[in-house]
Design a protein around this motif. Structure first.
Motif, PDB file in Angstrom:
ATOM      1  N   ALA A 400      -2.637   0.950   5.409  1.00  0.00           N
ATOM      2  CA  ALA A 400      -3.343   0.610   6.722  1.00  0.00           C
ATOM      3  C   ALA A 400      -4.218  -0.546   6.275  1.00  0.00           C
ATOM      4  O   ALA A 400      -4.271  -1.086   5.198  1.00  0.00           O
ATOM      5  CB  ALA A 400      -4.397   1.842   6.598  1.00  0.00           C
ATOM      6  N   PRO A 401      -4.998  -1.093   7.093  1.00  0.00           N
ATOM      7  CA  PRO A 401      -5.557  -2.664   6.744  1.00  0.00           C
ATOM      8  C   PRO A 401      -6.664  -2.059   5.957  1.00  0.00           C
ATOM      9  O   PRO A 401      -7.029  -3.080   5.014  1.00  0.00           O
ATOM     10  CB  PRO A 401      -6.486  -2.848   8.172  1.00  0.00           C
ATOM     11  N   LYS A 402      -7.433  -0.857   5.687  1.00  0.00           N
ATOM     12  CA  LYS A 402      -8.197  -0.451   4.546  1.00  0.00           C
ATOM     13  C   LYS A 402      -7.757   0.732   3.805  1.00  0.00           C
ATOM     14  O   LYS A 402      -8.396   1.667   3.869  1.00  0.00           O
ATOM     15  CB  LYS A 402      -9.730  -0.357   5.125  1.00  0.00           C
ATOM     16  N   PRO A 403      -6.808   0.398   2.768  1.00  0.00           N
ATOM     17  CA  PRO A 403      -6.295   1.671   2.347  1.00  0.00           C
ATOM     18  C   PRO A 403      -7.058   2.137   0.886  1.00  0.00           C
ATOM     19  O   PRO A 403      -8.021   1.356   0.619  1.00  0.00           O
ATOM     20  CB  PRO A 403      -4.809   1.084   1.687  1.00  0.00           C
ATOM     21  N   LYS A 404      -6.903   3.111   0.710  1.00  0.00           N
ATOM     22  CA  LYS A 404      -7.425   3.737  -0.580  1.00  0.00           C
ATOM     23  C   LYS A 404      -7.078   2.499  -1.753  1.00  0.00           C
ATOM     24  O   LYS A 404      -5.992   2.278  -1.878  1.00  0.00           O
ATOM     25  CB  LYS A 404      -7.078   5.102  -0.924  1.00  0.00           C
ATOM     26  N   LYS A 405      -7.705   2.231  -2.687  1.00  0.00           N
ATOM     27  CA  LYS A 405      -7.609   1.445  -3.792  1.00  0.00           C
ATOM     28  C   LYS A 405      -6.666   2.086  -4.686  1.00  0.00           C
ATOM     29  O   LYS A 405      -5.552   1.674  -5.250  1.00  0.00           O
ATOM     30  CB  LYS A 405      -8.632   1.102  -4.572  1.00  0.00           C
ATOM     31  N   LEU A 406      -6.702   3.458  -4.926  1.00  0.00           N
ATOM     32  CA  LEU A 406      -5.914   4.238  -5.787  1.00  0.00           C
ATOM     33  C   LEU A 406      -4.723   4.793  -4.553  1.00  0.00           C
ATOM     34  O   LEU A 406      -5.291   5.677  -3.756  1.00  0.00           O
ATOM     35  CB  LEU A 406      -6.360   5.207  -6.517  1.00  0.00           C
ATOM     36  N   GLN A 407      -3.524   4.506  -4.602  1.00  0.00           N
ATOM     37  CA  GLN A 407      -2.487   4.913  -3.962  1.00  0.00           C
ATOM     38  C   GLN A 407      -1.964   6.279  -4.290  1.00  0.00           C
ATOM     39  O   GLN A 407      -1.471   7.176  -3.320  1.00  0.00           O
ATOM     40  CB  GLN A 407      -1.491   3.970  -3.539  1.00  0.00           C
ATOM     41  N   TRP A 408      -1.852   6.604  -5.443  1.00  0.00           N
ATOM     42  CA  TRP A 408      -1.346   7.848  -5.892  1.00  0.00           C
ATOM     43  C   TRP A 408      -1.986   8.411  -7.018  1.00  0.00           C
ATOM     44  O   TRP A 408      -2.238   7.727  -7.954  1.00  0.00           O
ATOM     45  CB  TRP A 408       0.237   7.582  -6.652  1.00  0.00           C
ATOM     46  N   ASN A 409      -2.754   9.686  -6.688  1.00  0.00           N
ATOM     47  CA  ASN A 409      -3.416  10.493  -7.454  1.00  0.00           C
ATOM     48  C   ASN A 409      -2.798  11.719  -8.063  1.00  0.00           C
ATOM     49  O   ASN A 409      -2.464  12.737  -7.144  1.00  0.00           O
ATOM     50  CB  ASN A 409      -4.778  10.598  -6.816  1.00  0.00           C
ATOM     51  N   CYS A 410      -2.330  11.660  -9.137  1.00  0.00           N
ATOM     52  CA  CYS A 410      -1.435  12.853  -9.491  1.00  0.00           C
ATOM     53  C   CYS A 410      -2.172  13.523 -10.689  1.00  0.00           C
ATOM     54  O   CYS A 410      -2.399  12.821 -11.817  1.00  0.00           O
ATOM     55  CB  CYS A 410       0.068  12.430 -10.015  1.00  0.00           C
ATOM     56  N   THR A 411      -2.171  14.939 -10.758  1.00  0.00           N
ATOM     57  CA  THR A 411      -2.597  15.718 -11.850  1.00  0.00           C
ATOM     58  C   THR A 411      -1.795  16.833 -11.980  1.00  0.00           C
ATOM     59  O   THR A 411      -1.597  17.688 -11.074  1.00  0.00           O
ATOM     60  CB  THR A 411      -4.093  15.843 -11.806  1.00  0.00           C
ATOM     61  N   SER A 421       8.009   3.141  -2.378  1.00  0.00           N
ATOM     62  CA  SER A 421       7.289   1.957  -2.250  1.00  0.00           C
ATOM     63  C   SER A 421       6.145   2.462  -1.484  1.00  0.00           C
ATOM     64  O   SER A 421       6.121   3.151  -0.475  1.00  0.00           O
ATOM     65  CB  SER A 421       7.526   0.845  -1.856  1.00  0.00           C
ATOM     66  N   PRO A 422       4.573   2.133  -1.803  1.00  0.00           N
ATOM     67  CA  PRO A 422       4.418   1.639  -3.186  1.00  0.00           C
ATOM     68  C   PRO A 422       4.693   2.415  -4.323  1.00  0.00           C
ATOM     69  O   PRO A 422       4.993   3.706  -4.246  1.00  0.00           O
ATOM     70  CB  PRO A 422       2.768   1.466  -2.966  1.00  0.00           C
ATOM     71  N   LYS A 423       4.675   2.013  -5.481  1.00  0.00           N
ATOM     72  CA  LYS A 423       4.959   2.653  -6.749  1.00  0.00           C
ATOM     73  C   LYS A 423       4.220   3.810  -6.862  1.00  0.00           C
ATOM     74  O   LYS A 423       2.878   3.641  -7.171  1.00  0.00           O
ATOM     75  CB  LYS A 423       4.886   1.363  -8.083  1.00  0.00           C
ATOM     76  N   PRO A 424       5.013   4.866  -7.410  1.00  0.00           N
ATOM     77  CA  PRO A 424       4.175   6.048  -7.771  1.00  0.00           C
ATOM     78  C   PRO A 424       3.513   6.197  -8.822  1.00  0.00           C
ATOM     79  O   PRO A 424       3.654   5.299  -9.775  1.00  0.00           O
ATOM     80  CB  PRO A 424       5.451   7.123  -7.521  1.00  0.00           C
ATOM     81  N   CYS A 425       2.801   7.352  -9.063  1.00  0.00           N
ATOM     82  CA  CYS A 425       2.133   7.400 -10.506  1.00  0.00           C
ATOM     83  C   CYS A 425       3.124   7.809 -11.499  1.00  0.00           C
ATOM     84  O   CYS A 425       4.067   7.949 -11.581  1.00  0.00           O
ATOM     85  CB  CYS A 425       0.910   8.451 -10.356  1.00  0.00           C
ATOM     86  N   ALA A 426       2.550   7.593 -12.739  1.00  0.00           N
ATOM     87  CA  ALA A 426       3.315   7.799 -13.839  1.00  0.00           C
ATOM     88  C   ALA A 426       4.027   9.084 -14.139  1.00  0.00           C
ATOM     89  O   ALA A 426       4.894   9.290 -14.871  1.00  0.00           O
ATOM     90  CB  ALA A 426       2.453   7.534 -15.020  1.00  0.00           C
ATOM     91  N   LEU A 427       3.295  10.174 -13.489  1.00  0.00           N
ATOM     92  CA  LEU A 427       4.036  11.397 -13.608  1.00  0.00           C
ATOM     93  C   LEU A 427       5.167  11.532 -12.729  1.00  0.00           C
ATOM     94  O   LEU A 427       6.051  12.566 -12.665  1.00  0.00           O
ATOM     95  CB  LEU A 427       2.967  12.505 -13.178  1.00  0.00           C
ATOM     96  N   LEU A 428       5.456  10.464 -12.049  1.00  0.00           N
ATOM     97  CA  LEU A 428       6.685  10.618 -11.063  1.00  0.00           C
ATOM     98  C   LEU A 428       7.510   9.226 -11.201  1.00  0.00           C
ATOM     99  O   LEU A 428       7.696   8.446 -10.442  1.00  0.00           O
ATOM    100  CB  LEU A 428       6.336  10.622  -9.419  1.00  0.00           C
ATOM    101  N   PRO A 429       8.019   9.317 -12.402  1.00  0.00           N
ATOM    102  CA  PRO A 429       8.764   8.149 -13.135  1.00  0.00           C
ATOM    103  C   PRO A 429      10.052   7.886 -12.146  1.00  0.00           C
ATOM    104  O   PRO A 429      10.586   8.852 -11.599  1.00  0.00           O
ATOM    105  CB  PRO A 429       9.111   8.195 -14.427  1.00  0.00           C
ATOM    106  N   SER A 430      10.543   6.682 -12.172  1.00  0.00           N
ATOM    107  CA  SER A 430      11.526   6.271 -11.169  1.00  0.00           C
ATOM    108  C   SER A 430      12.902   6.632 -12.214  1.00  0.00           C
ATOM    109  O   SER A 430      13.073   6.412 -13.375  1.00  0.00           O
ATOM    110  CB  SER A 430      11.793   4.763 -11.161  1.00  0.00           C
ATOM    111  N   LYS A 431      14.043   7.283 -11.392  1.00  0.00           N
ATOM    112  CA  LYS A 431      15.094   7.601 -12.085  1.00  0.00           C
ATOM    113  C   LYS A 431      16.501   6.748 -11.618  1.00  0.00           C
ATOM    114  O   LYS A 431      17.488   7.067 -11.929  1.00  0.00           O
ATOM    115  CB  LYS A 431      15.624   9.257 -11.690  1.00  0.00           C
TER     116      LYS A 431
END
Length: 461
Positions: A400-411, A421-431
């Motif tokens: 969106a024109p005003k998105p959240k700064k943090l796009q992936w919040n993972c715990t 895309s956009p690049k996911p969080c570190a807990l969801l690495p690319s294979k």
């Protein structure tokens, strides 16, 4: 040549004899019309009109007695080819009525069933819950259909009283089927349910098809379709505008759902369009204490909705949500694309076991496009009970024109991604970009259900 009156009298006698004692039956001097053929799991040998039982379609006269009398009468033909009750053009005010087995409720395109007002338990209040407008339990082979006739729950008064805290029991649902097998709900417009619209529970072999479900986007708890501890179910070609989740998959609440232990499983959802700015397109939970598994969703369109597929659970739920597959989803104007919560802490009472932890695993999302998105993913498992086996592949998310700064919040999650895309969080690495998520190749039994073409002819005033 016989006089005209004698010919007409003989014709009426033939009609009456052919009805096989369906009474009361009248020969009408109006035009003989044929309702378009319709598709159903089974056709019926016997037919009656609602007006044969004294119903008045003026939108003011109560027809509860007429509906119940008609269905009770037609239940006699369950073992002789079944029966269908036609609701003709008009506005038919009624309170709750019960269905019967080997039965079709058919609504003419200009027929409107109006739910009467009254007191409405469950979540709203501790006293109980009013029976659904259209209700059935321990049934076999039931069809609720029409050529796009309407069932109107007249929800605004219920919503108003709910918001004011005036109800001592919970609002009714529109259609509720319990402990039943071979159910079809199709080709209807459902509007303004006091609460949930379609609620099959503890049932199997269910087809929900061709429904238009409409409620204001601020209406409370107006879920579209809620499969609840059901098996082998197909939802397809459904359009929903709702104040709550469009599809809410459930299986019981905390210790009560654990005790019953009946999962929702083998559910397929195809060609769903949803608009729900404050809720999910497809929700799994939060009442999932009997378990949810093998849910398949394809060709889903989300417009101006809070989240795509949402998993809702908490300590105390127990059971599992696993083997979930979503493929081919288009989303336009979303708060979240992916949302999982392990802290959905609504409980029926304080007797739940906080050590009853749910198992969330093997969650697969693939081939998705989204635009005008505020946040890609809010994924929060449970401490010492992470959500595992998450796979997301071939997904493009436009912000969106005003998105959240943090796009992936993972715990407290574990999984992999591919071409996201956009690049996911570190807990969801690319294979790797060529490694897609799995989707089942087998077909569910409900997918191979073949509908029959049924003819419906009757007199109309």
């Amino acid at each position: 040549m016989l006089p005209w009156k004698q010919v007409w009298g003989a014709f009426c006698l033939i009609v009456i004899l052919g009805a096989l004692s369906l009474s009361p039956v009248q020969c009408r001097t109006s035009n003989f019309q044929a309702v378009s053929d319709y598709q159903a799991i089974n056709c019926r040998k016997h037919t009656a009109l609602l007006t044969d039982f004294g119903a008045v379609g003026d939108g003011k006269t109560s027809n509860t007695k007429a509906f119940n009398s008609a269905i009770q009468h037609l239940s006699k033909f369950a073992s002789d080819g079944g029966a269908q009750l036609i609701v003709p053009a008009g506005k038919w005010l009624t309170g709750s009525f019960n269905l019967t087995s080997h039965f079709t409720l058919f609504l003419h395109k200009d027929a409107v069933i109006l739910g009467s007002q009254g007191d409405g338990r469950g979540r709203d209040a501790p006293g109980g819950r009013r029976s659904a407008l259209i209700y059935g339990t321990n049934l076999t082979d039931v069809v609720i259909t029409g050529n796009n006739g309407t069932i109107d729950g007249q929800g605004p008064n219920w919503w108003k009283r709910f918001r004011k805290g005036e109800l001592n029991v919970t609002r009714p649902y529109l259609i509720e089927i319990l402990y039943s097998d071979q159910i079809q709900i199709s080709d209807l417009t459902l509007i303004d349910s006091p609460s949930w619209f379609v609620h099959p529970i503890y049932s199997s072999n269910i087809l929900v098809k061709g429904l238009t479900i409409l409620a204001p986007i601020d209406s409370p708890n107006t879920d579209g379709v809620d499969p609840d501890s059901c098996q082998n179910m197909r939802i397809e070609d459904v359009y929903i505008v709702s104040g709550d989740d469009c599809i809410a998959v459930k299986s019981g609440w905390d210790q009560y759902g654990i005790a019953v232990g009946i999962p929702t499983e083998h559910l397929i959802i195809k060609r769903l369009t949803c608009i729900s700015p404050d809720s999910a397109v497809i929700a799994l939970g939060s009442e999932m204490s009997g378990g949810i598994r093998d849910v398949r969703a394809l060709d889903i369109t989300a417009i101006n909705s809070e989240s795509g597929v949402r998993i809702k659970t908490a300590p105390g739920r127990g059971a599992y949500v696993k083997d979930i597959f979503v493929k081919g989803m288009v989303m336009k104007t979303m708060k979240y694309v992916y949302w999982m919560s392990g802290a959905y802490n609504q409980h029926p009472d304080d007797k739940y076991d906080p050590n009853a932890l749910p198992e969330i695993k093997n969650i697969n999302y693939m081939d998705m496009v989204a635009e005008n998105v505020t946040m890609a993913g809010q994924l929060a498992g449970i401490d010492r009970d992470p959500f595992t086996g998450i796979c997301i592949s071939n997904v493009t998310i436009g912000l969106a024109p005003k998105p959240k700064k943090l796009q992936w919040n993972c715990t407290d999650i574990q999984g992999v991604t591919s071409n996201v895309s956009p690049k996911p969080c570190a807990l969801l690495p690319s294979k790797g970009d060529d490694q897609g998520c799995p989707f089942p190749e087998d077909r569910l039994p409900i997918e191979d259900l073949k509908l029959k073409t049924c003819s419906l002819k009757t007199f109309y005033p």
